[in-house]
Design an enzyme around this catalytic site. Structure first.
Site, PDB file in Angstrom:
ATOM      1  NE  ARG A  33      -2.911  -0.125   3.472  1.00  0.00           N
ATOM      2  CZ  ARG A  33      -2.323   0.712   4.711  1.00  0.00           C
ATOM      3  NH1 ARG A  33      -2.599   2.076   4.907  1.00  0.00           N
ATOM      4  NH2 ARG A  33      -2.100   0.294   5.872  1.00  0.00           N
ATOM      5  CD  GLU A  37      -9.921 -11.264  18.631  1.00  0.00           C
ATOM      6  OE1 GLU A  37     -10.373 -11.218  19.005  1.00  0.00           O
ATOM      7  OE2 GLU A  37      -9.113 -12.640  19.279  1.00  0.00           O
ATOM      8  CG  LEU A  51      -0.038 -13.185   4.190  1.00  0.00           C
ATOM      9  CD1 LEU A  51       1.459 -13.470   4.720  1.00  0.00           C
ATOM     10  CD2 LEU A  51      -1.040 -15.171   4.600  1.00  0.00           C
ATOM     11  CB  SER A  54      -8.163 -14.570  12.840  1.00  0.00           C
ATOM     12  OG  SER A  54      -7.666 -14.191  14.308  1.00  0.00           O
ATOM     13  CB  THR A 107       4.131 -10.437  22.563  1.00  0.00           C
ATOM     14  OG1 THR A 107       3.673 -10.228  21.568  1.00  0.00           O
ATOM     15  CG2 THR A 107       3.220 -11.475  22.639  1.00  0.00           C
ATOM     16  NE  ARG A 160       1.470  -9.807  16.842  1.00  0.00           N
ATOM     17  CZ  ARG A 160      -0.227 -10.223  16.028  1.00  0.00           C
ATOM     18  NH1 ARG A 160      -0.184  -9.745  15.092  1.00  0.00           N
ATOM     19  NH2 ARG A 160      -0.554 -11.046  17.141  1.00  0.00           N
ATOM     20  CE1 TYR A 165      -7.373  -8.647  12.456  1.00  0.00           C
ATOM     21  CE2 TYR A 165      -8.490 -10.268  14.025  1.00  0.00           C
ATOM     22  CZ  TYR A 165      -7.397  -9.907  12.842  1.00  0.00           C
ATOM     23  OH  TYR A 165      -6.216 -11.407  12.388  1.00  0.00           O
TER      24      TYR A 165
HETATM   25  P1  GDP Z   1      -5.187 -10.700  19.917  1.00  0.00           P
HETATM   26  O1  GDP Z   1      -5.212 -11.346  20.502  1.00  0.00           O
HETATM   27  O2  GDP Z   1      -5.317 -10.258  18.371  1.00  0.00           O
HETATM   28  O3  GDP Z   1      -5.875  -9.049  20.430  1.00  0.00           O
HETATM   29  O4  GDP Z   1      -3.064  -9.803  20.529  1.00  0.00           O
HETATM   30  P2  GDP Z   1      -3.086  -9.003  22.123  1.00  0.00           P
HETATM   31  O5  GDP Z   1      -1.168  -8.955  21.289  1.00  0.00           O
HETATM   32  O6  GDP Z   1      -3.692  -7.149  20.911  1.00  0.00           O
HETATM   33  O7  GDP Z   1      -4.017  -8.994  22.579  1.00  0.00           O
HETATM   34  C1  GDP Z   1      -3.446 -10.210  23.244  1.00  0.00           C
HETATM   35  C2  GDP Z   1      -4.351 -10.074  24.698  1.00  0.00           C
HETATM   36  O8  GDP Z   1      -3.884  -9.174  25.778  1.00  0.00           O
HETATM   37  C3  GDP Z   1      -5.810  -9.731  24.556  1.00  0.00           C
HETATM   38  O9  GDP Z   1      -6.721 -10.563  25.467  1.00  0.00           O
HETATM   39  C4  GDP Z   1      -5.658  -8.254  25.255  1.00  0.00           C
HETATM   40  O10 GDP Z   1      -6.838  -7.355  25.431  1.00  0.00           O
HETATM   41  C5  GDP Z   1      -4.603  -8.501  26.316  1.00  0.00           C
HETATM   42  N1  GDP Z   1      -3.621  -7.695  26.951  1.00  0.00           N
HETATM   43  C6  GDP Z   1      -3.877  -7.058  28.179  1.00  0.00           C
HETATM   44  N2  GDP Z   1      -3.255  -5.442  27.667  1.00  0.00           N
HETATM   45  C7  GDP Z   1      -3.157  -5.540  27.193  1.00  0.00           C
HETATM   46  C8  GDP Z   1      -1.975  -4.032  26.299  1.00  0.00           C
HETATM   47  O11 GDP Z   1      -1.911  -3.187  26.721  1.00  0.00           O
HETATM   48  N3  GDP Z   1      -2.028  -4.731  25.231  1.00  0.00           N
HETATM   49  C9  GDP Z   1      -2.491  -5.096  24.495  1.00  0.00           C
HETATM   50  N4  GDP Z   1      -2.647  -5.478  23.022  1.00  0.00           N
HETATM   51  N5  GDP Z   1      -2.927  -6.368  24.880  1.00  0.00           N
HETATM   52  C10 GDP Z   1      -3.680  -6.033  25.609  1.00  0.00           C
END
Ligand code: GDP
Length: 316
Positions: free
Chosen positions: A33, A125, A78, A123, A187, A181, A146
């Site tokens: 993009r 999700e 992707l 996903s 993470t 990531r 999503y």
């Molecule tokens: P996802 O599984 O695609 O939503 O991946 P994420 O890494 O964004 O989130 C994984 C899980 O971590 C989710 O249940 C979020 O609610 C939880 N989480 C807790 N604290 C945080 C934060 O500060 N940032 C994100 N992104 N997720 C968080």
């Protein structure tokens, strides 16, 4: 020479997949993009060996054009608005890109890439709060715009397979992480914070829900599943997962132990709160193991180690 077209080639998975396919001797094209400040940094290792094509999942004509130029034998979709949190702020855009975008890729493939095999990135999700462990027969119950958009894409893919006899495979991949990531994912956010603490800083880590559990694997191993799904003797749907689940809290403790220090953490931050969350994802990838011979090697502790050490050695 086998030709592949990857949408989302500059992202985490796209760049690892491009490396895998270039290594196998493929002729690789990647849809990018246009941005005023290009972000091709993930392509470092294969820069110059991937033909970059301008395009956007919102623009059917750009996808048609890319498919006609690349003449792919394999198409990997992707590209997406891939961050769950943002899908509540931009639900319509997320549906356009992540849901209808997949349909546009399928249409381009149907009309201009006769016989091409298509991989659609699904996903975990899509399972939402369906009880763990989740496999290909678990009911989908998405909990975010999503998840709904990814589920629409999954069903478009299945429908094109059944309607037109196209070779379309869906991966249903559980969270897969790496130093590439996006920074907003938990993470990478935790790993980057742990590295700062290891450097002697005292930043506060503001997180949301400590109890959410995820099945976290290592992304370079997951792109292997995508490739295998397209080499299979028939198009099908495959879960990719480690089979282990760990909480966000466990991720933080393991990151601190890798970094060898502790720092201040605040939970329940409103900045990252979500209107709904998915509590417990743990995949059962028996089918991928049985039919594709795919099995992830990196487990939770290994993954946290890779991510924290990468942040420690990242120039800042
Ligand atoms: P996802 O599984 O695609 O939503 O991946 P994420 O890494 O964004 O989130 C994984 C899980 O971590 C989710 O249940 C979020 O609610 C939880 N989480 C807790 N604290 C945080 C934060 O500060 N940032 C994100 N992104 N997720 C968080």
């Amino acid at each position: 020479m086998t030709r592949a077209l990857i949408t989302g080639v500059t992202g985490q998975d796209g760049s690892y997949l491009a490396e895998l396919l270039v290594g196998k001797g493929y002729d690789v094209s990647g849809l990018v993009r246009r941005l005023s400040t290009p972000n091709l940094s993930n392509l470092g290792a294969v820069r110059g060996r991937v033909a970059v094509l301008d395009g956007d999942l919102l623009d059917q004509s750009s996808l048609d054009h890319a498919v006609r130029v690349a003449q792919p034998d394999e198409i990997y979709n992707l590209a997406a608005q891939s961050f769950v949190g943002t899908s509540w702020q931009q639900p319509v855009l997320t549906s356009e890109v992540t849901g209808l975008g997949a349909l546009r890729v399928l249409e381009a493939a149907r009309r201009f890439a006769d016989g091409a095999r298509v991989y659609q990135a699904g996903s975990s999700e899509m399972f939402g709060n369906s009880p763990a462990p989740q496999d290909e027969s678990t009911p989908f119950l998405p909990r975010s715009p999503y998840g709904v958009a990814k589920l629409a894409a999954f069903h478009f893919a299945r429908t094109y397979r059944e309607s037109y006899g196209m070779f379309v495979a869906n991966g249903i991949l559980f969270n897969h992480e790496s130093p590439r990531r996006g920074e907003e994912f938990v993470t990478r956010k935790v790993a980057a914070w742990a590295a700062r603490v290891a450097r002697g800083e005292r930043p506060v880590l503001r997180l949301g829900n400590p109890d959410a559990r995820r099945d976290w694997g290592y992304a370079p191993e997951y792109v292997e599943l995508m490739w295998r799904a397209l080499q299979h003797d028939r198009p099908d749907d495959f879960v990719g997962a480690t089979g282990e689940t760990h909480s966000v809290l466990e991720f933080v403790s393991e990151a601190m132990s890798v970094a060898g220090c502790t720092g201040p953490v605040e939970w329940g931050s409103p900045e990252v709160a979500r209107p709904a969350d998915v509590f417990d994802l743990r995949g059962d990838a028996s089918k991928a193991r049985r039919e594709l011979g795919w099995e992830p090697q990196t487990r939770f502790r290994g993954l946290v180690g890779i991510m924290v050490r990468a942040e420690i050695s990242r120039p800042y």
